[in-house]
Design an enzyme around this catalytic site. Structure first.
Site, PDB file in Angstrom:
ATOM      1  N   TYR A 119       2.394  -1.660   1.423  1.00  0.00           N
ATOM      2  CA  TYR A 119       3.270  -2.441   2.309  1.00  0.00           C
ATOM      3  C   TYR A 119       2.579  -3.717   2.786  1.00  0.00           C
ATOM      4  O   TYR A 119       3.240  -4.632   3.278  1.00  0.00           O
ATOM      5  CB  TYR A 119       3.701  -1.634   3.528  1.00  0.00           C
TER       6      TYR A 119
ATOM      7  N   HIS B  30       1.175   7.920  -3.091  1.00  0.00           N
ATOM      8  CA  HIS B  30       2.432   7.183  -3.003  1.00  0.00           C
ATOM      9  C   HIS B  30       3.375   7.479  -4.170  1.00  0.00           C
ATOM     10  O   HIS B  30       4.579   7.616  -3.991  1.00  0.00           O
ATOM     11  CB  HIS B  30       2.139   5.679  -2.914  1.00  0.00           C
TER      12      HIS B  30
END
Length: 271
Positions: free
Chosen positions: A47, A105
């Protein structure tokens, strides 16, 4: 009171930070959410905002031990040594010496179960991470990881909303004492255009977002992490915790019967 993830589980509603890349805005949204009462903050290496999330945590009035903090190791960083090195970098950016939950992830790119999961076990054993999580895993990847890991799989974070109910993964989570963490729980804004959700929202005098979040969090072993940057949206999402849908509402949402994935990279394990 100190938040205990072992006894309390993952808080039913968290603040998501995907695509929240404006530094000041990201920090303020995290600070505002924590001060409002959120007890779950979710971020990720990919992010590009862990430092801003850390600033929001510092600026808030909430002590670190009183909320649940999660981040994720990106798919390019899943070789054994890279997991250890980049996790340390993430902790430095977040301004903490531990996270409550560290996710893989994606089971993609540099993901090698034998290497990656061993590194996660090491972080777990040394107390750098309180719990091991995975993200975007399908049942077969979950089974494989569970066989290799010494630590239990605590959570699987996947896209989930009324247009992608993830029935199989919800059932898997419930059967295996795992928490399913729903990302993009508002279907990236599409919940506002679903007639069934609008009808239920009007019935209760709430937003379609609250209906979607209440539907998700009504399920055992399922929590949601909607992203919000503005104070009004952060407050509106938080109010979903006070919304109780009746059986008719839940059945109406369950019967929507659509499978519309909003996040679908080529390396997704379902492709």
């Amino acid at each position: 009171m100190t938040y205990d993830a072992d006894s309390d589980g993952i808080p039913k509603l968290g603040i998501g930070t995907w695509e929240n890349t404006d530094g000041n805005e990201c920090a303020h949204s995290v600070e505002y959410a924590l001060d409002l009462g959120y007890e779950h903050v979710d971020t990720a290496q990919a992010y590009g905002n862990e430092e801003h999330v850390g600033q929001g945590i510092t600026d808030s009035s909430v002590d670190r031990e009183d909320f649940f903090l999660a981040t994720k190791v990106w798919a390019d960083n899943l070789e054994h040594d890279d997991v250890l090195e980049t996790t340390e970098e993430s902790l430095n950016k977040l301004g903490t010496d531990y996270v409550d939950l560290l996710y893989i992830h994606w089971p993609a790119r540099e993901y090698d179960p034998e290497e990656t999961l061993v590194a996660f076990d090491e972080l777990y054993d040394e107390g750098t991470i309180e719990h091991v999580g995975v993200s975007n895993f399908q049942p077969e990847q979950l089974d494989e990881a569970a066989e290799i890991l010494d630590a239990p799989i605590y959570a699987n974070q996947v896209e989930m909303h009324p247009l992608l109910p993830q029935d199989e993964l919800v059932e898997y989570a419930q059967d295996n004492d795992i928490t399913l963490v729903a990302y993009s729980p508002l279907a990236r804004g599409k919940v506002f255009d679903v007639p069934e959700l609008t009808e239920i929202a009007e019935k209760h005098g709430v937003s379609e977002a609250q209906v979607s979040l209440a539907w998700i969090t009504s399920k055992d072993n399922v929590v949601a992490i909607p992203k919000a940057t503005g104070e009004d949206h952060i407050e509106d999402n938080y109010a979903a915790l006070d919304l109780e849908l009746d059986d008719e509402d839940i059945e109406k949402i369950d019967d929507i019967g659509k499978t519309e994935r909003q996040v679908d990279p080529d390396f997704g394990p379902w492709n």
